[in-house]
Design a protein around this motif. Structure first.
Motif, PDB file in Angstrom:
ATOM      1  N   ALA A  37       0.782  -1.156   0.166  1.00  0.00           N
ATOM      2  CA  ALA A  37      -0.002  -0.150  -0.036  1.00  0.00           C
ATOM      3  C   ALA A  37       0.867   1.245  -0.067  1.00  0.00           C
ATOM      4  O   ALA A  37       0.497   2.224  -0.887  1.00  0.00           O
ATOM      5  N   ALA A  38       1.979   1.221   0.944  1.00  0.00           N
ATOM      6  CA  ALA A  38       2.843   2.387   0.982  1.00  0.00           C
ATOM      7  C   ALA A  38       3.713   2.671  -0.545  1.00  0.00           C
ATOM      8  O   ALA A  38       3.702   3.671  -0.988  1.00  0.00           O
ATOM      9  N   THR A  46      -1.336   1.472  -8.887  1.00  0.00           N
ATOM     10  CA  THR A  46      -1.980   0.369  -8.095  1.00  0.00           C
ATOM     11  C   THR A  46      -1.378  -0.775  -7.197  1.00  0.00           C
ATOM     12  O   THR A  46       0.006  -0.987  -7.706  1.00  0.00           O
ATOM     13  N   ARG A  47      -1.849  -1.475  -6.619  1.00  0.00           N
ATOM     14  CA  ARG A  47      -1.008  -2.363  -5.824  1.00  0.00           C
ATOM     15  C   ARG A  47      -0.748  -3.720  -6.547  1.00  0.00           C
ATOM     16  O   ARG A  47       0.077  -4.365  -6.448  1.00  0.00           O
ATOM     17  N   SER A  48      -1.595  -4.093  -7.608  1.00  0.00           N
ATOM     18  CA  SER A  48      -1.463  -4.902  -8.741  1.00  0.00           C
ATOM     19  C   SER A  48      -0.092  -4.632  -9.523  1.00  0.00           C
ATOM     20  O   SER A  48       0.644  -5.578  -9.461  1.00  0.00           O
ATOM     21  N   VAL A  49       0.101  -3.537  -9.716  1.00  0.00           N
ATOM     22  CA  VAL A  49       1.488  -2.995 -10.572  1.00  0.00           C
ATOM     23  C   VAL A  49       2.552  -3.300  -9.538  1.00  0.00           C
ATOM     24  O   VAL A  49       3.679  -3.950  -9.915  1.00  0.00           O
ATOM     25  N   GLY A  70       5.706  -9.593   4.920  1.00  0.00           N
ATOM     26  CA  GLY A  70       5.819  -8.635   3.921  1.00  0.00           C
ATOM     27  C   GLY A  70       7.112  -9.222   3.310  1.00  0.00           C
ATOM     28  O   GLY A  70       7.246 -10.367   3.030  1.00  0.00           O
ATOM     29  N   TRP A  71       7.620  -8.167   2.320  1.00  0.00           N
ATOM     30  CA  TRP A  71       8.521  -8.204   1.352  1.00  0.00           C
ATOM     31  C   TRP A  71       9.656  -7.927   1.939  1.00  0.00           C
ATOM     32  O   TRP A  71      10.090  -6.937   2.594  1.00  0.00           O
TER      33      TRP A  71
END
Length: 246
Positions: A37-38, A46-49, A70-71
């Motif tokens: 989101a950040a 977008t989050r998908s990108v 997370g990542w």
């Protein structure tokens, strides 16, 4: 305001920028990246990108997705080259990670035609095999399936289930591994793989087939290793032969 650029193009641009920021040390190894989101807010997309960009970095073994974590940026020393023979334990330790493992099953079963040919034994001769789950920092990351040459059985049969390095055990017995041929391919996790690695069935895995020999060319082991995605990348330096025109 939505991003007017094609999603694929934007994904590549963000992936390249994140890769640069990792290389520059802005996001050091072990650091958790900002949330999806950040990142989507920061890049105005977008989050998908963002997920697509992170997936590209994961395929390069630069980041890894941790459950509920997370990542996370991966250690750059996770890349392993083929210029020298290096065991899993040596590779992990050199990269500052804590290697571990546990043999989950042992068996003796008949040699198939390929094994009989490679080990120069008769079809159906008994071969010692084991399956071992390898860990990095206590996290299961790889499944190692090994089939051993009969001439090393006396050394291998007595190793404990939590043996740290079979390569070291062999060396202590005077058997020094000198070369390994690799075959690398992408595969999907089987039900057994998924259970041992704590992932979903059909998840992508990197499979590395190995034929390990001594300096004299004597075959020691046929192995198949299956790594979780994002754990390791193999680096190959390809030479080029230039032929002069006659």
């Amino acid at each position: 305001m939505s991003d007017p650029r094609p999603e694929g193009s934007r994904t590549g641009q963000i992936s390249a920028d994140l890769r640069r920021r990792i290389a520059d040390g802005e996001f050091p190894a072990g650091m958790r990246l900002p949330s999806e989101a950040a990142l989507s807010a920061a890049y105005g997309t977008t989050r998908s990108v963002i997920r697509g960009a992170l997936a590209r970095l994961a395929r390069l073994s630069l980041v890894a997705s941790r459950p509920r974590g997370g990542w996370v940026v991966q250690d750059p020393n996770q890349t392993q080259g083929f210029a020298r023979v290096q065991s899993f334990t040596e590779w992990a330790t050199e990269g500052g990670r804590k290697p571990g493992g546990m043999i989950t099953s042992r068996m003796v079963s008949p040699a198939d035609p390929r094994e009989a040919q490679h080990f120069r034994i008769r079809l159906g001769d008994p071969l010692l095999r084991f399956v071992r789950v390898r860990t990095l920092d206590s996290r299961p990351v790889m499944i190692e399936r090994s089939t051993w040459a009969p001439w090393v059985d006396d050394v291998i049969v007595g190793v404990p289930d939590d043996v740290r390095s079979t390569t070291a055990v062999l060396a202590e017995a005077g058997i020094r591994v000198a070369s390994t041929n690799h075959r690398i391919e992408a595969v999907s996790a089987t039900t057994e793989d998924a259970e041992m690695l704590g992932i979903r069935r059909s998840s992508p895995l990197l499979q590395v087939g190995r034929a390990t020999t001594t300096g004299e060319g004597r075959l020691v082991e046929l192995g198949v290793d299956r790594y979780r995605a994002g754990v390791i990348a193999f680096e190959i330096e390809a030479g080029q032969t230039v032929r002069a025109a006659l």
